[in-house]
Design an enzyme around this catalytic site. Sequence first.
Site, PDB file in Angstrom:
ATOM      1  N   GLY A  17       8.328  34.476 -21.112  1.00  0.00           N
ATOM      2  CA  GLY A  17       9.539  35.116 -21.599  1.00  0.00           C
ATOM      3  C   GLY A  17      10.629  34.079 -21.803  1.00  0.00           C
ATOM      4  N   GLN A  66      18.959  30.643 -22.632  1.00  0.00           N
ATOM      5  CA  GLN A  66      18.180  29.474 -22.186  1.00  0.00           C
ATOM      6  C   GLN A  66      18.046  28.411 -23.269  1.00  0.00           C
ATOM      7  OE1 GLN A  66      14.800  31.968 -20.506  1.00  0.00           O
ATOM      8  NE2 GLN A  66      14.651  30.127 -19.274  1.00  0.00           N
ATOM      9  N   CYS A  92      10.092  29.614 -14.243  1.00  0.00           N
ATOM     10  CA  CYS A  92      11.083  29.796 -15.291  1.00  0.00           C
ATOM     11  C   CYS A  92      11.087  28.530 -16.134  1.00  0.00           C
ATOM     12  CB  CYS A  92      12.452  30.017 -14.653  1.00  0.00           C
ATOM     13  SG  CYS A  92      13.791  30.181 -15.849  1.00  0.00           S
ATOM     14  N   LEU A  93      11.184  28.690 -17.447  1.00  0.00           N
ATOM     15  CA  LEU A  93      11.168  27.505 -18.314  1.00  0.00           C
ATOM     16  C   LEU A  93      12.387  26.613 -18.068  1.00  0.00           C
ATOM     17  CD1 LEU A  93       9.859  29.067 -21.654  1.00  0.00           C
ATOM     18  CD2 LEU A  93       8.587  27.719 -19.972  1.00  0.00           C
ATOM     19  N   HIS A 135      13.524  39.464 -14.795  1.00  0.00           N
ATOM     20  CA  HIS A 135      13.844  38.027 -14.829  1.00  0.00           C
ATOM     21  C   HIS A 135      14.680  37.698 -16.074  1.00  0.00           C
ATOM     22  CE1 HIS A 135      12.525  33.674 -14.155  1.00  0.00           C
ATOM     23  NE2 HIS A 135      13.041  33.642 -15.373  1.00  0.00           N
ATOM     24  N   GLU A 136      14.236  38.187 -17.236  1.00  0.00           N
ATOM     25  CA  GLU A 136      14.931  37.830 -18.480  1.00  0.00           C
ATOM     26  C   GLU A 136      16.299  38.507 -18.587  1.00  0.00           C
ATOM     27  OE1 GLU A 136      13.799  35.322 -19.924  1.00  0.00           O
ATOM     28  OE2 GLU A 136      11.817  35.401 -18.993  1.00  0.00           O
ATOM     29  N   HIS A 177      18.784  36.612 -16.720  1.00  0.00           N
ATOM     30  CA  HIS A 177      19.280  35.446 -17.464  1.00  0.00           C
ATOM     31  C   HIS A 177      20.509  35.808 -18.298  1.00  0.00           C
ATOM     32  CE1 HIS A 177      16.680  32.008 -16.856  1.00  0.00           C
ATOM     33  NE2 HIS A 177      15.590  32.703 -17.075  1.00  0.00           N
TER      34      HIS A 177
HETATM   35 NI    NI Z   1      13.595  32.201 -16.736  1.00  0.00          NI
END
Ligand code: NI
Length: 201
Positions: free
Chosen positions: A80, A85, A128-129, A170-171, A174
């Site tokens: 995701g 991000q 997480c990226l 999670h997203e 963000h």
């Molecule tokens: Ni993330």
Amino acid sequence: MYSLELRLSLSCYGSQSFFKGIVDSGLGFHLQYDMALLEIRVYPDPVLRNVAEEISEVTDETLKLVADMVETMRSARGAGLAANQIGIPVRIIVLESEAEKGPAKEALVVCNPVVVSQEGEDVGEEGCLSFPKFYEFVKRSNKVHVKGETLKKEPFEIICEGHLARAFQHEIDHLNGILFVDHLSPVKKSLFKKKYLKSEK
Ligand code: NI
């Protein structure tokens, strides 16, 4: 029970970082883009703490952004990605749908997503990226009801559990400037800061 998915048909034309993408906008026309990989912002980049703004209008630029986000997520092997991000503080998330298997991939794209209700508890490992090579167990709701909008600005709604429910939480976090490490216990949080920030230097 979600009402629409954005279908992205992607095919690679040789170069590693640029792809030709066809976005089925869901509006009866296709847009062709030279898709680009975007730079993923990494913790502690302050942009990750910004609260993203609502999307009031979906423009060609928005569709291009979404196509690039999907490409960037896939290239980084993420599950995701939230627009902030990649440094663009708007309320759009892209997710890999759990159901997808095989080469004809589809991504879930949601504008202005909100968790309207949640139940149960589930502890699972997350990454997480924006935190390369860092994984930790996080407690989340097991089941969530999410509402938002499609890229056609039509209502989007889904009730899901497990991995997908975790990914939505999670997203959406963000978009509110909340990161998965914020959910760690104080002890784990300080261990994270020591280890992670040290290894980044
Ligand atoms: Ni993330």
